[in-house]
Write an enzyme that holds these catalytic residues in place. Structure first.
Site, mmCIF file in Angstrom:
data_model
loop_
_atom_site.group_PDB
_atom_site.id
_atom_site.type_symbol
_atom_site.label_atom_id
_atom_site.label_comp_id
_atom_site.label_asym_id
_atom_site.label_seq_id
_atom_site.Cartn_x
_atom_site.Cartn_y
_atom_site.Cartn_z
ATOM 1 N N ASP A 71 -8.630 2.397 1.906
ATOM 2 C CA ASP A 71 -9.766 1.473 1.943
ATOM 3 C C ASP A 71 -11.005 2.079 2.604
ATOM 4 O OD1 ASP A 71 -8.054 -0.545 0.828
ATOM 5 O OD2 ASP A 71 -7.160 -0.725 2.807
ATOM 6 N N LYS A 104 -13.466 4.898 -1.448
ATOM 7 C CA LYS A 104 -13.414 6.028 -2.379
ATOM 8 C C LYS A 104 -14.113 5.713 -3.696
ATOM 9 C CE LYS A 104 -8.906 6.292 -2.054
ATOM 10 N NZ LYS A 104 -8.314 5.717 -0.866
ATOM 11 N N GLY A 121 -6.889 -0.541 -4.353
ATOM 12 C CA GLY A 121 -7.924 -1.545 -4.536
ATOM 13 C C GLY A 121 -9.279 -0.935 -4.282
ATOM 14 N N HIS A 122 -10.011 -0.668 -5.365
ATOM 15 C CA HIS A 122 -11.377 -0.178 -5.194
ATOM 16 C C HIS A 122 -12.311 -1.340 -5.451
ATOM 17 C CE1 HIS A 122 -9.873 3.854 -5.744
ATOM 18 N NE2 HIS A 122 -9.487 3.605 -6.969
ATOM 19 N N GLN A 135 -4.699 5.374 -2.170
ATOM 20 C CA GLN A 135 -4.254 5.345 -0.770
ATOM 21 C C GLN A 135 -4.930 6.473 0.023
ATOM 22 O OE1 GLN A 135 -1.613 5.101 -3.326
ATOM 23 N NE2 GLN A 135 -2.382 3.037 -3.293
HETATM 24 P P1 IMP Z 1 3.200 0.202 -1.185
HETATM 25 O O1 IMP Z 1 2.246 1.282 -1.625
HETATM 26 O O2 IMP Z 1 2.957 -1.096 -1.868
HETATM 27 O O3 IMP Z 1 4.634 0.645 -1.263
HETATM 28 O O4 IMP Z 1 2.945 -0.069 0.380
HETATM 29 C C1 IMP Z 1 3.232 0.904 1.370
HETATM 30 C C2 IMP Z 1 2.175 0.901 2.460
HETATM 31 O O5 IMP Z 1 0.951 1.437 1.955
HETATM 32 C C3 IMP Z 1 1.844 -0.481 3.013
HETATM 33 O O6 IMP Z 1 1.555 -0.367 4.389
HETATM 34 C C4 IMP Z 1 0.583 -0.859 2.245
HETATM 35 O O7 IMP Z 1 -0.207 -1.798 2.927
HETATM 36 C C5 IMP Z 1 -0.103 0.499 2.164
HETATM 37 N N1 IMP Z 1 -1.028 0.607 1.032
HETATM 38 C C6 IMP Z 1 -0.704 0.774 -0.268
HETATM 39 N N2 IMP Z 1 -1.807 0.859 -1.014
HETATM 40 C C7 IMP Z 1 -2.853 0.777 -0.182
HETATM 41 C C8 IMP Z 1 -4.275 0.845 -0.373
HETATM 42 O O8 IMP Z 1 -4.816 1.040 -1.475
HETATM 43 N N3 IMP Z 1 -5.014 0.701 0.764
HETATM 44 C C9 IMP Z 1 -4.468 0.546 1.985
HETATM 45 N N4 IMP Z 1 -3.158 0.486 2.211
HETATM 46 C C10 IMP Z 1 -2.359 0.613 1.132
#
Ligand code: IMP
Length: 428
Positions: free
Chosen positions: A13, A16, A40-41, A223
């Site tokens: 977040d 990007k 999430g962009h 991420q």
């Molecule tokens: P998952 O990717 O859904 O398996 O989640 C694993 C961890 O990565 C969790 O702590 C999520 O909140 C975090 N996470 C996954 N995608 C994002 C993102 O785009 N931004 C911030 N945190 C993320």
């Protein structure tokens, strides 16, 4: 300099989408190489705000060919919903190319994500619940379903049978859920095949050709470094390679094609989900930062955890990714603070760590050693050159640059596309 990688420095977040968007006019291709619809962009163009989860943000720039690479996990229902929503707003999505080798997220992955989290209780990761982890687990366990499997019904059925064999035991006997029928999954997946077919390609080949022609290819990481499955705060990470190395494996181009590595870093820090976060704020200053920076998840709507800038993390990310340029985002959010604290090192039960400790227990117990920098009260959202910034804001940026081990090439001073200060161009 045709191959440009964009990665998050912190826990995601960082903004990007804005950097990809900034490169828009010079970009020919944008590739998503890891993750899925957990991302999430938010991209703001004019008065329009676009929230994208699965699609690369380059899809909004006319002239750009967006690519979903082999390293991505795709939930086809989400893919089509995002494409439909953009089409309804007049965005041309016809150029999208999807790797034949990308893996699919199905109903059982989403179910397993949710029940596993529930099962972990207090130890839960706080995943987005979108089936990301279970889909990657299947990929590594060699029981995943790939995009190309949709075009061979008998192979698809065999693979779904293989995957559900174990999973139904798990769902019924361990998690006390109903078994999932093979036909239910096969029918659902087959229903996506015809719409997906024209988008599917050997994307590694297409990208190699493009790079050979000297076209600009942007590899957009989902991420961030501290959520990378190898280099992040394991097990509180996502399940993919979110660092620059993942750009090569997740898109099928050689690492020597990656010319420029751009790290996106927020002027403070946020994190969603569980796991260590040394500079986290629990007081009203944290509430202020969250409200001012509007730190609520694009994907889940969850309030993000917030804290001060952590210099050792940026230094770590610079090393792990080979970052050549930093984009510092949301500097304007800090306007109004008399003093701006920055974490310069950690204290772990009396021991000082100047770098991110390799031992997870040390990092869990790390307390920030803060240095305070004078703030500014002037509105900086209209600044377009570095010299337009108040002296204290310039000094803050230069201090971060000194501590991070690489140059800060772009500074974000507001949410819109044009609210940036470019010190060094990202393409030339
Ligand atoms: P998952 O990717 O859904 O398996 O989640 C694993 C961890 O990565 C969790 O702590 C999520 O909140 C975090 N996470 C996954 N995608 C994002 C993102 O785009 N931004 C911030 N945190 C993320």
């Amino acid at each position: 300099m045709p191959g440009i990688v964009i990665v998050g420095v912190q826990w995601g977040d960082e903004g990007k989408g804005k950097a990809t968007d900034l490169l828009g006019d010079r970009t020919d291709w944008v590739v998503k190489f890891n993750g899925g619809n957990n991302a999430g962009h938010t991209v703001v163009i004019g008065d329009e705000k676009y929230a994208l989860h699965l699609l690369p943000s380059g899809i909004l720039s006319p002239g750009v060919t967006p690519v979903i690479g082999n390293g991505v996990v795709i939930d086809p229902e989400v893919l089509f919903a995002e494409l439909d929503a953009l089409s309804a707003r007049g965005v041309d999505v016809s150029k999208l190319r999807v790797s034949a080798n990308a893996h699919l997220i199905t109903h059982y992955h989403r179910t397993l994500d949710k029940v596993t989290e529930r099962f972990l209780g207090k130890k839960q990761i706080g995943t987005t619940g979108r089936g990301i982890g279970p889909a990657y687990a299947d990929k590594i366990s060699r029981v995943g379903i790939r995009v190309q499997d949709l075009f061979d019904e008998s192979i698809l059925r065999q693979k779904v049978e293989g995957a559900l064999d174990q999973k139904n035991h798990l769902l019924v006997k361990v998690f006390n859920r109903r078994a999932i029928a093979v036909e239910e999954i096969v029918d659902e997946l087959l229903s996506y095949a015809e719409r997906l077919r024209p988008m599917v390609a050997d994307t590694g080949y297409l990208l190699d050709e493009a790079l050979q022609r000297g076209e600009v290819v942007v590899f957009e990481g989902g991420q961030a470094t501290m959520l990378d499955v190898d280099h992040g705060t394991y097990p509180y990470v996502t399940s993919s390679s979110a660092t620059a190395g993942g750009a090569a494996t997740g898109s099928g181009v050689g690492p020597n094609r990656l010319d420029r590595i751009v790290g996106i870093v927020k002027a403070y820090t946020t994190r969603v989900g569980a796991g260590p976060f040394p500079t986290e704020l629990f007081d009203e200053q944290g509430d202020w930062l969250r409200a001012k920076g509007f730190e609520f998840g694009t994907t889940t709507g969850r309030a993000r955890r917030v804290g001060w800038y952590d210099a050792p993390i940026t230094r770590y990310a610079t090393r792990i990714n080979g970052i050549t340029d930093l984009v510092l985002t949301k500097l304007d959010v800090l306007t109004g603070l008399e003093q701006i604290p920055v974490c310069v090192a950690y204290d772990v039960e009396g021991r000082r760590f100047d770098e991110v400790p390799v031992n997870q227990t040390d990092f869990h117990h790390a307390r920030p050693i803060l240095e305070h920098f004078p703030g500014w009260s002037e509105d900086i959202s209209g600044c377009r050159t570095f010299e337009d910034l108040p002296q204290t804001a310039q000094d803050y940026v230069l201090a971060l640059e000194r501590m991070s081990g690489t140059r800060i090439s772009v500074i974000g001073v507001g949410p819109s596309r044009d609210q940036v200060i470019v010190r060094h161009g990202l393409v030339d």
